[in-house]
Design an enzyme around this catalytic site. Structure first.
Site, PDB file in Angstrom:
ATOM      1  N   TYR A  12      -4.089  11.206 -17.462  1.00  0.00           N
ATOM      2  CA  TYR A  12      -4.878  12.186 -16.453  1.00  0.00           C
ATOM      3  C   TYR A  12      -4.920  13.611 -16.430  1.00  0.00           C
ATOM      4  O   TYR A  12      -4.181  14.111 -17.876  1.00  0.00           O
ATOM      5  CB  TYR A  12      -4.366  11.556 -15.491  1.00  0.00           C
ATOM      6  CG  TYR A  12      -3.817  10.551 -14.810  1.00  0.00           C
ATOM      7  CD1 TYR A  12      -5.238   9.369 -14.600  1.00  0.00           C
ATOM      8  CD2 TYR A  12      -2.828   9.474 -15.622  1.00  0.00           C
ATOM      9  CE1 TYR A  12      -5.291   8.647 -14.465  1.00  0.00           C
ATOM     10  CE2 TYR A  12      -2.844   8.441 -15.348  1.00  0.00           C
ATOM     11  CZ  TYR A  12      -4.609   7.778 -14.480  1.00  0.00           C
ATOM     12  OH  TYR A  12      -4.360   6.436 -14.215  1.00  0.00           O
TER      13      TYR A  12
ATOM     14  N   GLY B 162      11.466  -0.453 -19.795  1.00  0.00           N
ATOM     15  CA  GLY B 162      11.253  -1.079 -19.783  1.00  0.00           C
ATOM     16  C   GLY B 162      13.615  -1.283 -20.054  1.00  0.00           C
ATOM     17  O   GLY B 162      14.303  -1.864 -20.491  1.00  0.00           O
TER      18      GLY B 162
ATOM     19  N   GLY C  24      10.072   1.020 -13.842  1.00  0.00           N
ATOM     20  CA  GLY C  24       8.449   0.211 -12.510  1.00  0.00           C
ATOM     21  C   GLY C  24       8.344  -1.519 -12.578  1.00  0.00           C
ATOM     22  O   GLY C  24       8.788  -2.075 -11.727  1.00  0.00           O
TER      23      GLY C  24
HETATM   24  C1  LIG Z   1       1.569  -1.347 -11.403  1.00  0.00           C
HETATM   25  C2  LIG Z   1       1.314   0.041 -11.954  1.00  0.00           C
HETATM   26  C3  LIG Z   1       0.979   1.359 -11.286  1.00  0.00           C
HETATM   27  C4  LIG Z   1       1.091   2.773 -12.346  1.00  0.00           C
HETATM   28  N1  LIG Z   1       0.921   2.870 -11.603  1.00  0.00           N
HETATM   29  C5  LIG Z   1       1.723   4.797 -12.347  1.00  0.00           C
HETATM   30  C6  LIG Z   1       1.403   6.213 -11.586  1.00  0.00           C
HETATM   31  O1  LIG Z   1       0.800   6.144 -10.105  1.00  0.00           O
HETATM   32  N2  LIG Z   1       2.115   7.244 -12.263  1.00  0.00           N
HETATM   33  C7  LIG Z   1       2.631   6.995 -13.307  1.00  0.00           C
HETATM   34  O2  LIG Z   1       2.693   7.634 -13.835  1.00  0.00           O
HETATM   35  N3  LIG Z   1       2.908   5.903 -14.136  1.00  0.00           N
HETATM   36  C8  LIG Z   1       2.294   4.690 -12.776  1.00  0.00           C
HETATM   37  N4  LIG Z   1       3.015   4.129 -14.095  1.00  0.00           N
HETATM   38  C9  LIG Z   1       3.352   3.364 -15.050  1.00  0.00           C
HETATM   39  C10 LIG Z   1       5.087   3.323 -14.707  1.00  0.00           C
HETATM   40  O3  LIG Z   1       5.245   4.490 -14.619  1.00  0.00           O
HETATM   41  C11 LIG Z   1       5.622   2.482 -16.262  1.00  0.00           C
HETATM   42  O4  LIG Z   1       5.746   4.423 -16.443  1.00  0.00           O
HETATM   43  C12 LIG Z   1       5.338   1.577 -16.595  1.00  0.00           C
HETATM   44  O5  LIG Z   1       5.821   0.746 -16.000  1.00  0.00           O
HETATM   45  C13 LIG Z   1       6.608   1.745 -17.797  1.00  0.00           C
HETATM   46  O6  LIG Z   1       7.887   0.992 -17.088  1.00  0.00           O
HETATM   47  P1  LIG Z   1       8.345   0.044 -17.293  1.00  0.00           P
HETATM   48  O7  LIG Z   1       8.767  -0.394 -18.592  1.00  0.00           O
HETATM   49  O8  LIG Z   1       9.821  -0.011 -16.278  1.00  0.00           O
HETATM   50  O9  LIG Z   1       7.729  -0.555 -16.245  1.00  0.00           O
HETATM   51  C14 LIG Z   1       2.443   2.308 -13.327  1.00  0.00           C
HETATM   52  C15 LIG Z   1       2.573   1.183 -13.938  1.00  0.00           C
HETATM   53  C16 LIG Z   1       2.259  -0.334 -13.617  1.00  0.00           C
HETATM   54  C17 LIG Z   1       3.083  -0.949 -13.356  1.00  0.00           C
END
Ligand SMILES: Cc1cc2nc3c(=O)[nH]c(=O)nc-3n(C[C@H](O)[C@H](O)[C@H](O)COP(=O)(O)O)c2cc1C
Length: 376
Positions: free
Chosen positions: A183, A304, A326
């Site tokens: 972004y 993860g 996430g």
């Molecule tokens: C549905 C969804 C929406 C997301 N929206 C954002 C967001 O608004 N801002 C952001 O910095 N990252 C966003 N992410 C990225 C997550 O914050 C995170 O970095 C990513 O899912 C990896 O982490 P995890 O392995 O715990 O899922 C989004 C991820 C998902 C799955």
């Protein structure tokens, strides 16, 4: 009750947190068309607090009525109506024992739904890679943005500052600047989207300048006590494999600039990949431990972390102070409670975000999956 490392309390930038679990920011495109957060969103965020997350970081929230909005039904923080709707959410989350930080986001060239403007802006007129995101309602290639003028940059900084002021009014414990995932702030940091010849372009020290200026401007307006975190990533929603071209040398310059500007914490996102795959820089050091070492600030690791053995290793190895979750949190809004009671975790099923990442879509999908597992 287990004594997993993730359950130890921690103090991050003036916030006393009961454990090391933060909800990662997740866009859910479920606000009203004018950007006002809804009752459904309030219940969604409250569920994480009730489930034991020490910190909730909200979805990316737009900061001005010009070019910042990225998606239709994205929440904003640009009006008194937005402030009072967010106040209800912060009240619920805090009443359940968590702290809450608002993620401030300017989409820049990666805007695919903005009722305020038809055009997009960015550091340079470079068409973004890959295609718009269908889960947030986009399709096809991105438009080429208009190169931002000095006045556009000032307006964007002003939007971040005014939004931080409104966030404090709305009861947030702090703000997090979305400097990750491709972004606007990340577009300035990225060599191939920033071709500027002015003091915002060229070497990495110049390309991180805008983010540092936003931190310093919020700090100047809101004083030393207000939490101003910054989220960074190498990968992007439209370029997962991107890595900072100068590796650890770039990372040092970036982290030092943000610490000098007055950031409270650094949050290193791992867009689309696990921490373990993305954390190593040249020389073998992890990006999060280098961030801690260079900045002297608390660092949130991501990617993860619902894998609890990875989570424990990251903390005990000194790679980070907090972990943001996430997809694991989508599947387990009560993940910290489950860990504390040694209960198994549900597996994340990506179909809950298809065809759209909205809250109502996820609810319907989950009901359908439960019916399949436990037919009446
Ligand atoms: C549905 C969804 C929406 C997301 N929206 C954002 C967001 O608004 N801002 C952001 O910095 N990252 C966003 N992410 C990225 C997550 O914050 C995170 O970095 C990513 O899912 C990896 O982490 P995890 O392995 O715990 O899922 C989004 C991820 C998902 C799955």
């Amino acid at each position: 009750m287990t004594n997993h490392h993730t359950l130890l309390p921690v103090r991050v930038g003036g916030l006393d947190l009961p454990n090391r679990f933060a909800v990662a920011p997740m866009t859910r495109v479920s606000a009203a068309p004018d950007g006002t957060p809804t009752q459904e969103m309030a219940e969604y965020y409250e569920r994480y607090a009730e489930g034991g997350f020490g910190l909730v970081i909200t979805e990316g929230t737009y900061t001005d009525t010009v070019n910042s909005q990225g998606y239709l039904n994205q929440p904003g923080i640009v009006s008194a109506t937005h402030v009072s709707a967010w106040r209800e959410i912060t009240g619920k989350v805090r009443a359940a024992g968590s702290r809450i930080v608002l993620q401030l986001m300017h989409a820049g060239a990666l805007s695919q739904g903005n009722p305020y403007r038809a055009d997009t802006v960015g550091p340079s007129a470079v068409r973004p890679r890959a295609e718009m995101l269908p889960e947030y309602g986009g399709s096809g290639s991105w438009p080429t943005p208009r190169e931002m003028t000095g006045a556009d940059i000032e307006a964007a900084i002003g939007g971040f500052v005014a939004s931080a002021v409104r966030a404090r009014e709305a009861g947030f414990d702090g703000v997090e600047l979305h400097g990750a995932n491709g972004y606007l702030l990340d577009q300035f940091l990225t060599d191939y989207t920033n071709r500027r010849a002015d003091s915002y372009g060229g070497p990495v020290a110049n390309r991180i300048r805008l983010t540092a200026e936003v931190v310093a401007a919020i700090r100047a307006e809101l004083g030393a006590g207000f939490c101003v975190g910054v989220r960074l990533s190498q990968g992007k929603v439209n370029d997962f494999g991107h890595r900072w071209p100068g590796g650890a040398a770039d990372a040092r310059i970036i982290f030092a600039a943000l610490a000098a500007a007055g950031a409270t914490y650094l949050h290193i996102a791992s867009e689309g990949r696990d921490w373990i795959e993305t954390a190593r820089l040249d020389g073998g050091v992890t990006i999060t431990s280098l961030a801690r070492q260079v900045s002297g600030l608390p660092v949130i690791a991501n990617g993860g972390m619902h894998d609890l053995s990875q989570a424990a290793q990251v903390l005990s190895g000194g790679h980070a102070d907090l972990l943001s979750i996430g997809r694991g949190a989508l599947a387990n809004p009560d993940l910290p409670r489950r860990v504390s009671r040694s209960l198994p975790l549900e597996t994340y099923d990506r179909r809950i975000l298809e065809p759209m990442a909205t809250l109502s879509n996820a609810r319907q999908r989950l009901q359908g999956m439960r019916r399949l597992r436990h037919p009446a």
